[in-house]
Design a protein around this motif. Structure first.
Motif, short mmCIF file in Angstrom:
data_model
loop_
_atom_site.label_atom_id
_atom_site.label_comp_id
_atom_site.label_asym_id
_atom_site.label_seq_id
_atom_site.Cartn_x
_atom_site.Cartn_y
_atom_site.Cartn_z
N ASP A 151 0.63 -1.17 0.03
CA ASP A 151 0.17 0.07 -0.03
C ASP A 151 1.11 1.29 0.04
N THR A 152 1.93 1.05 1.02
CA THR A 152 2.65 2.57 0.93
C THR A 152 3.60 2.82 -0.48
N GLN A 153 3.96 1.67 -1.05
CA GLN A 153 4.82 1.68 -2.52
C GLN A 153 3.74 2.20 -3.48
N LEU A 154 2.55 1.65 -3.60
CA LEU A 154 1.64 2.09 -4.47
C LEU A 154 1.29 3.60 -4.26
N GLN A 155 0.99 4.16 -3.23
CA GLN A 155 0.70 5.39 -2.88
C GLN A 155 1.79 6.24 -3.16
N GLN A 156 3.10 5.87 -3.11
CA GLN A 156 4.17 6.72 -3.79
C GLN A 156 4.74 6.52 -5.20
#
Length: 283
Positions: A151-156
């Protein structure tokens, strides 16, 4: 298929088991043996049918394992539903259990483990319920971590993270690697199980084929002696062809019994399971 004659009662078999195991355990084990006889002995089921059924039936199997033992009347009704062939098999199974101390799982030939059904055969270590609970809990923790990272990588805007590389040492039947391969989020891990035993590797490969339809992650197995010189290991511990060794996690259920404790183990364990899976080898 002819039914078993009425004089072939199961109660004497229950008494024989009770003398060896105690009444409660005897009732439980007789229930499992009867269920196995009715499902798998003489019914012509093939492996492909059984593998297809696994995906929809494993929850029911877990509930069945937790059900209370049957009463004497229920056992007698079971007797009437067994064929002659099934009754002969059951008598031999109870003889093996009480006179040869053969573990129940080796008699039945498989052990429920999470979503998988693990084939078991001597002398490879039988999967324990404590290991199953540990694998299920570990899978929950890993899934929580990988979901957060994704989720963090997709948001970034960094895309989907690569799968985790997981090494399982002392794989034995392959139950831990396969359990993780089923329980972890789809395509979130690549798992390599290694062992020194030829018997273990052969069984792990059979279990890989047997549970292939249930896997949501890549699992494979390899023979490796982790006590050999360190400089020889990297080439053998490649995650996959063309991918150099680099492990995010190492998991293991290694030998944990001392030599003095081993001498006091029940005959079910000491006479049937590989000592190398129980007692650590000297360095």
């Amino acid at each position: 298929m002819p039914r078993c004659p009425g004089n072939n009662t199961l109660l004497p078999l229950l008494r024989k088991l009770s003398e060896s195991l105690g009444e409660q355990q005897a009732k439980n084990e007789l229930r499992w043996l009867i269920e196995h006889a009715r499902k798998d002995i003489g019914d012509g089921i093939n492996i492909q049918q059984h593998m297809t059924a696994q995906n929809t039936e494993h929850k029911g199997a877990r509930l069945w394992r937790e059900q209370p033992a049957r009463t004497a009347d229920e056992i007698e009704r079971d007797s009437e539903r067994l064929s002659s062939v099934q009754h002969v098999w059951l008598r031999q199974a109870i003889s093996d259990r009480t006179e040869r101390h053969k573990p129940l799982q080796y008699i039945i030939g498989e052990q429920q483990f999470g979503k998988t059904n693990i084939i078991v055969r001597p002398p490879v270590l039988i999967p324990r319920w404590e290991t199953e609970e540990w694998v299920l809990r570990l899978a929950e923790l890993i899934n929580s971590h990988t979901d957060n990272v994704r989720d963090t990588q997709l948001q970034q805007g960094l895309g989907v993270p690569r799968p985790l590389n997981i090494l399982e040492a002392c794989t034995g039947s392959g139950c831990v690697a396969l359990g993780l391969g089923c329980e972890l989020t789809d395509n979130s891990a690549r798992i390599l199980g290694v062992d020194i035993s030829d018997n273990a590797l052969e069984l792990a490969m059979d279990n890989l084929a047997y549970n292939q339809m249930l896997l949501s992650n890549h699992v494979h197995f390899r023979k490796v002696d982790l006590q050999q010189p360190v400089h020889t290991l990297p080439a053998q511990l490649q995650v996959d062809e063309g991918i150099s060794a680099g492990w995010d996690m190492i998991v293991s259920n290694p030998p944990y019994v001392t030599p003095s404790e081993y001498r006091d183990l029940d005959a079910d364990v000491r006479e049937w399971e590989d000592i190398r899976a129980l007692v650590p080898l000297p360095p």
